[in-house]
Design an enzyme around this catalytic site. Structure first.
Site, PDB file in Angstrom:
ATOM      1  N   LYS A   1     -16.353  19.779 -12.447  1.00 51.82           N
ATOM      2  CA  LYS A   1     -16.933  20.886 -11.681  1.00 51.82           C
ATOM      3  C   LYS A   1     -17.882  21.717 -12.549  1.00 51.82           C
ATOM      4  O   LYS A   1     -19.006  22.019 -12.137  1.00 51.82           O
ATOM      5  CB  LYS A   1     -15.794  21.755 -11.120  1.00 51.82           C
ATOM      6  CG  LYS A   1     -16.235  22.927 -10.279  1.00 51.82           C
ATOM      7  CD  LYS A   1     -15.137  23.398  -9.349  1.00 51.82           C
ATOM      8  CE  LYS A   1     -14.004  24.117 -10.023  1.00 51.82           C
ATOM      9  NZ  LYS A   1     -14.373  25.441 -10.589  1.00 51.82           N
ATOM     10  N   SER A   2     -17.447  22.059 -13.762  1.00 55.65           N
ATOM     11  CA  SER A   2     -18.288  22.884 -14.641  1.00 55.65           C
ATOM     12  C   SER A   2     -19.597  22.172 -14.952  1.00 55.65           C
ATOM     13  O   SER A   2     -20.678  22.780 -14.919  1.00 55.65           O
ATOM     14  CB  SER A   2     -17.558  23.147 -15.964  1.00 55.65           C
ATOM     15  OG  SER A   2     -16.429  23.937 -15.738  1.00 55.65           O
TER      16      SER A   2
ATOM     17  N   ARG B   1     -23.673  23.065 -13.756  1.00 56.59           N
ATOM     18  CA  ARG B   1     -24.699  23.206 -14.791  1.00 56.59           C
ATOM     19  C   ARG B   1     -25.785  22.160 -14.629  1.00 56.59           C
ATOM     20  O   ARG B   1     -26.967  22.445 -14.866  1.00 56.59           O
ATOM     21  CB  ARG B   1     -24.040  23.103 -16.170  1.00 56.59           C
ATOM     22  CG  ARG B   1     -23.207  24.351 -16.516  1.00 56.59           C
ATOM     23  CD  ARG B   1     -22.252  24.035 -17.658  1.00 56.59           C
ATOM     24  NE  ARG B   1     -21.530  25.204 -18.150  1.00 56.59           N
ATOM     25  CZ  ARG B   1     -20.484  25.785 -17.573  1.00 56.59           C
ATOM     26  NH1 ARG B   1     -20.037  25.325 -16.401  1.00 56.59           N
ATOM     27  NH2 ARG B   1     -19.871  26.824 -18.125  1.00 56.59           N
TER      28      ARG B   1
ATOM     29  N   GLY C   1     -16.627  31.154  -8.282  1.00 54.86           N
ATOM     30  CA  GLY C   1     -16.951  32.132  -9.318  1.00 54.86           C
ATOM     31  C   GLY C   1     -17.981  31.581 -10.293  1.00 54.86           C
ATOM     32  O   GLY C   1     -18.862  32.308 -10.755  1.00 54.86           O
TER      33      GLY C   1
ATOM     34  N   ARG D   1     -13.513  39.140  -6.663  1.00 51.46           N
ATOM     35  CA  ARG D   1     -13.515  38.853  -8.107  1.00 51.46           C
ATOM     36  C   ARG D   1     -14.539  39.692  -8.870  1.00 51.46           C
ATOM     37  O   ARG D   1     -15.587  40.037  -8.348  1.00 51.46           O
ATOM     38  CB  ARG D   1     -13.747  37.347  -8.319  1.00 51.46           C
ATOM     39  CG  ARG D   1     -12.627  36.549  -7.688  1.00 51.46           C
ATOM     40  CD  ARG D   1     -12.799  35.069  -7.877  1.00 51.46           C
ATOM     41  NE  ARG D   1     -12.696  34.690  -9.272  1.00 51.46           N
ATOM     42  CZ  ARG D   1     -12.917  33.442  -9.693  1.00 51.46           C
ATOM     43  NH1 ARG D   1     -13.280  32.499  -8.835  1.00 51.46           N
ATOM     44  NH2 ARG D   1     -12.794  33.154 -10.969  1.00 51.46           N
TER      45      ARG D   1
ATOM     46  N   SER E   1     -14.998  33.851 -22.027  1.00 47.77           N
ATOM     47  CA  SER E   1     -15.414  33.355 -20.717  1.00 47.77           C
ATOM     48  C   SER E   1     -16.666  32.493 -20.832  1.00 47.77           C
ATOM     49  O   SER E   1     -17.747  32.983 -21.191  1.00 47.77           O
ATOM     50  CB  SER E   1     -15.689  34.531 -19.771  1.00 47.77           C
ATOM     51  OG  SER E   1     -16.383  34.046 -18.625  1.00 47.77           O
TER      52      SER E   1
ATOM     53  N   ASP F   1      -7.691  26.709 -16.525  1.00 53.51           N
ATOM     54  CA  ASP F   1      -7.450  26.385 -15.116  1.00 53.51           C
ATOM     55  C   ASP F   1      -6.171  25.565 -14.915  1.00 53.51           C
ATOM     56  O   ASP F   1      -5.828  25.236 -13.775  1.00 53.51           O
ATOM     57  CB  ASP F   1      -8.637  25.600 -14.550  1.00 53.51           C
ATOM     58  CG  ASP F   1      -9.882  26.477 -14.464  1.00 53.51           C
ATOM     59  OD1 ASP F   1      -9.738  27.706 -14.306  1.00 53.51           O
ATOM     60  OD2 ASP F   1     -11.000  25.928 -14.564  1.00 53.51           O
TER      61      ASP F   1
ATOM     62  N   LYS G   1      -8.692  34.949 -11.217  1.00 51.22           N
ATOM     63  CA  LYS G   1      -9.196  33.640 -10.788  1.00 51.22           C
ATOM     64  C   LYS G   1      -9.304  33.621  -9.250  1.00 51.22           C
ATOM     65  O   LYS G   1      -9.313  34.661  -8.610  1.00 51.22           O
ATOM     66  CB  LYS G   1      -8.283  32.533 -11.313  1.00 51.22           C
ATOM     67  CG  LYS G   1      -8.311  32.418 -12.835  1.00 51.22           C
ATOM     68  CD  LYS G   1      -9.678  32.017 -13.327  1.00 51.22           C
ATOM     69  CE  LYS G   1      -9.771  31.939 -14.837  1.00 51.22           C
ATOM     70  NZ  LYS G   1     -11.130  31.735 -15.308  1.00 51.22           N
TER      71      LYS G   1
ATOM     72  N   ARG H   1      -3.568  34.258 -10.208  1.00 49.63           N
ATOM     73  CA  ARG H   1      -2.779  33.039 -10.462  1.00 49.63           C
ATOM     74  C   ARG H   1      -1.490  33.293 -11.228  1.00 49.63           C
ATOM     75  O   ARG H   1      -0.589  32.461 -11.186  1.00 49.63           O
ATOM     76  CB  ARG H   1      -3.622  32.014 -11.231  1.00 49.63           C
ATOM     77  CG  ARG H   1      -4.544  31.261 -10.326  1.00 49.63           C
ATOM     78  CD  ARG H   1      -5.144  30.055 -11.001  1.00 49.63           C
ATOM     79  NE  ARG H   1      -6.074  29.434 -10.075  1.00 49.63           N
ATOM     80  CZ  ARG H   1      -7.181  28.787 -10.424  1.00 49.63           C
ATOM     81  NH1 ARG H   1      -7.479  28.640 -11.686  1.00 49.63           N
ATOM     82  NH2 ARG H   1      -7.951  28.252  -9.512  1.00 49.63           N
TER      83      ARG H   1
HETATM   84  C1  S3P Z   1     -15.685  27.788 -15.915  1.00 46.35           C
HETATM   85  C2  S3P Z   1     -15.090  28.665 -16.788  1.00 46.35           C
HETATM   86  C3  S3P Z   1     -13.745  29.228 -16.561  1.00 46.35           C
HETATM   87  C4  S3P Z   1     -12.955  28.427 -15.532  1.00 46.35           C
HETATM   88  C5  S3P Z   1     -13.776  28.051 -14.338  1.00 46.35           C
HETATM   89  C6  S3P Z   1     -15.000  27.253 -14.737  1.00 46.35           C
HETATM   90  C7  S3P Z   1     -17.057  27.336 -16.207  1.00 46.35           C
HETATM   91  O1  S3P Z   1     -13.883  30.542 -16.076  1.00 46.35           O
HETATM   92  O2  S3P Z   1     -11.818  29.141 -15.117  1.00 46.35           O
HETATM   93  O3  S3P Z   1     -13.030  27.276 -13.414  1.00 46.35           O
HETATM   94  O4  S3P Z   1     -17.515  26.349 -15.596  1.00 46.35           O
HETATM   95  O5  S3P Z   1     -17.710  27.944 -17.059  1.00 46.35           O
HETATM   96  P1  S3P Z   1     -14.042  31.809 -17.076  1.00 46.35           P
HETATM   97  O6  S3P Z   1     -15.356  31.710 -17.743  1.00 46.35           O
HETATM   98  O7  S3P Z   1     -13.985  33.018 -16.172  1.00 46.35           O
HETATM   99  O8  S3P Z   1     -12.875  31.725 -18.014  1.00 46.35           O
END
Ligand code: S3P
Length: 449
Positions: free
Chosen positions: A28-29, A33, A101, A129, A174, A326, A353, A357
């Protein structure tokens, strides 16, 4: 979510062990990107393995609204062609980031550093959030933000026509905040400097290098100092998205807990800033083997073989949290079945989150007979003593809680019901059929078994 009606599901212990070979959807991350960086690069980027979950589709739609061409091909690959760094346009309508988020916060970095006006909103979970963590540092680019009290969505952004480079020390670990600032720094003249007190996932840094940006990373104490030279010529570069280790976590824990199980998961991302869960499960006695370790588009990947294991309790240090942030709900399930006490330390960030959570994981375990307590920012679970299962779990628009509760039901003495499975699609479309293909007993409540 489009459909209005919740879809409850029930999971129970299957008659036979889990077995088979699967692949989990793309990370997902990295998927968010890939769409964003490709949309800022010159030329056409081909992305294979993109996660086609709700969250990532929101990013695709937002990039399109900002002027990038984003198309899905018949073979499942995605093509992105951007107008180039600095050339995005104001969207005609409000950008709806749904449940995500990551999409919302990273996009703020792009909006702040372009000469545009945009309004962003999200679903009820996302609107709760905190966004101040990106608004405050991004305002130093010269961008203007107006948000609801508490820095909550909806928010309006007037981007800076000539964004200034940023110099910022992250107050919380973060990767979302770090990445928002890197995205803003891309279109600023000069060097953007970000200090992170603890290393967080570095997919943005890896991808920036992949697209030809000049970025230096220095270890500094326990953390890192990152320097990005602004206004690089980002050149399109194809991306292969690895399987998401955060999604692999669910079948892994299910296979560990259901006696006799043995499964293989192919093509899982193994970036060491993401694999804290695997290290933790191994400390608990888990039999997890990596084979075919390789690299794809700057990220480590491998196949995992997982065999059912007798687990023991574990003490997880707070400094491991960023590498498995996560994974705590599913780790908590493993701990509930492990022999002896576990302490998961330093989990304050879990409170902000998709749901709170920390509270929701505690409620999920308690509703199913586990012994669990929150002590400060730690979660304490005493495993192995009680009969588990039989509860109804309220998933609170949180995909990871929904999947964790279903895995709990697969391993427990009595079935577990969740109130709504729809949010699973945000990160893991096809989760239920994939688990069923391994032999899991999960069905819509009321459906014939
Ligand atoms: C993410 C960073 C994390 C994670 C989220 C994905 C990202 O959040 O919990 O699911 O893709 O950079 P935080 O940056 O708030 O820790």
């Amino acid at each position: 979510m489009n459909a209005e009606t919740p879809i409850p599901h029930r999971a129970r212990r299957p008659a036979a062990p889990l077995a088979g070979t699967i692949a989990v959807p793309g990370d997902k991350s990295i998927s968010h990107r890939a769409l964003m960086f490709a949309g800022l690069a010159i030329g056409e980027t081909r992305i294979t393995g993109l996660l086609e979950g709700e969250d990532v589709l929101r990013t695709a739609a937002a990039m399109r609204a900002l002027g990038a061409e984003v198309a899905r091909l018949d073979d499942g690959a995605w093509l992105v062609a951007g107008p180039g760094l600095g050339a995005l346009r104001s969207p005609d309508d409000v950008l709806d980031m749904g449940n995500s988020g990551t999409a919302a916060r990273l996009l703020c970095g792009i909006l702040a550093s372009h000469d545009i006006f945009a309004v962003m909103t999200g679903d009820a979970s996302l609107r709760r959030r905190p966004m101040r963590r990106v608004i405050e540092p991004l305002a130093a680019t010269g961008a203007g933000f107006a948000a609801r009290p508490g820095g909550r969505l909806p928010l309006a952004v007037t981007g800076a026509a000539e964004p200034l480079p940023l110099s910022y020390r992250l107050p919380v670990a973060s990767a979302q905040v770090k990445s928002a600032l890197l995205l803003a720094g891309l279109n600023a003249r000069g060097v953007t400097e970000i200090e992170e007190p603890e290393p967080t996932r570095d997919h943005s840094e890896n991808m920036l290098r992949h697209f030809g940006a000049s970025i230096d990373i220095h270890t500094q104490g326990t953390g890192r100092l990152i320097r990005l030279r602004g206004q690089p010529e980002l050149r399109a570069a194809d991306i292969v998205v690895p399987g998401d280790p955060s999604s692999a976590a669910f079948p892994i824990v299910a296979a560990l807990l259901i006696p006799g199980s043995r499964i293989t998961i192919e093509g899982v991302g193994l970036n060491k800033l993401r694999t804290g869960l695997f290290a933790t499960l191994r400390e608990m006695g888990a039999d997890i083997t990596v084979i075919n370790a390789r690299e794809a588009a700057g990220e480590k990947v491998g196949d995992l073989i997982v065999a059912a294991s007798a687990l023991r309790g574990v003490d997880v240090p707070a400094d491991r949290a960023p590498s498995m942030i996560d994974e705590y709900p599913i780790l908590a399930i493993a701990c509930a079945f492990a022999r002896g006490p576990s302490r998961l330390r330093g989990l304050a960030e879990l409170r902000v989150k998709e749901s709170d959570r920390l509270a929701a994981t505690t409620d999920m375990l308690r509703a199913n007979g586990a012994s669990v307590a929150i002590e400060g920012d730690d979660l304490v679970i005493v495993g192995g003593a009680n009969r588990l299962g039989g509860g109804l779990v309220t998933t609170q628009m949180d995909h990871r809680l929904a999947m964790s509760a279903l895995v709990l039901g697969l391993a427990a003495d009595a079935p577990v019901t969740i109130d709504d499975a729809r949010f699973i699609d945000t990160s893991f479309p096809g989760f239920i059929p994939l688990m069923r293909s391994l032999g899991a007993d999960i069905a819509a409540e009321g459906a014939p078994a």
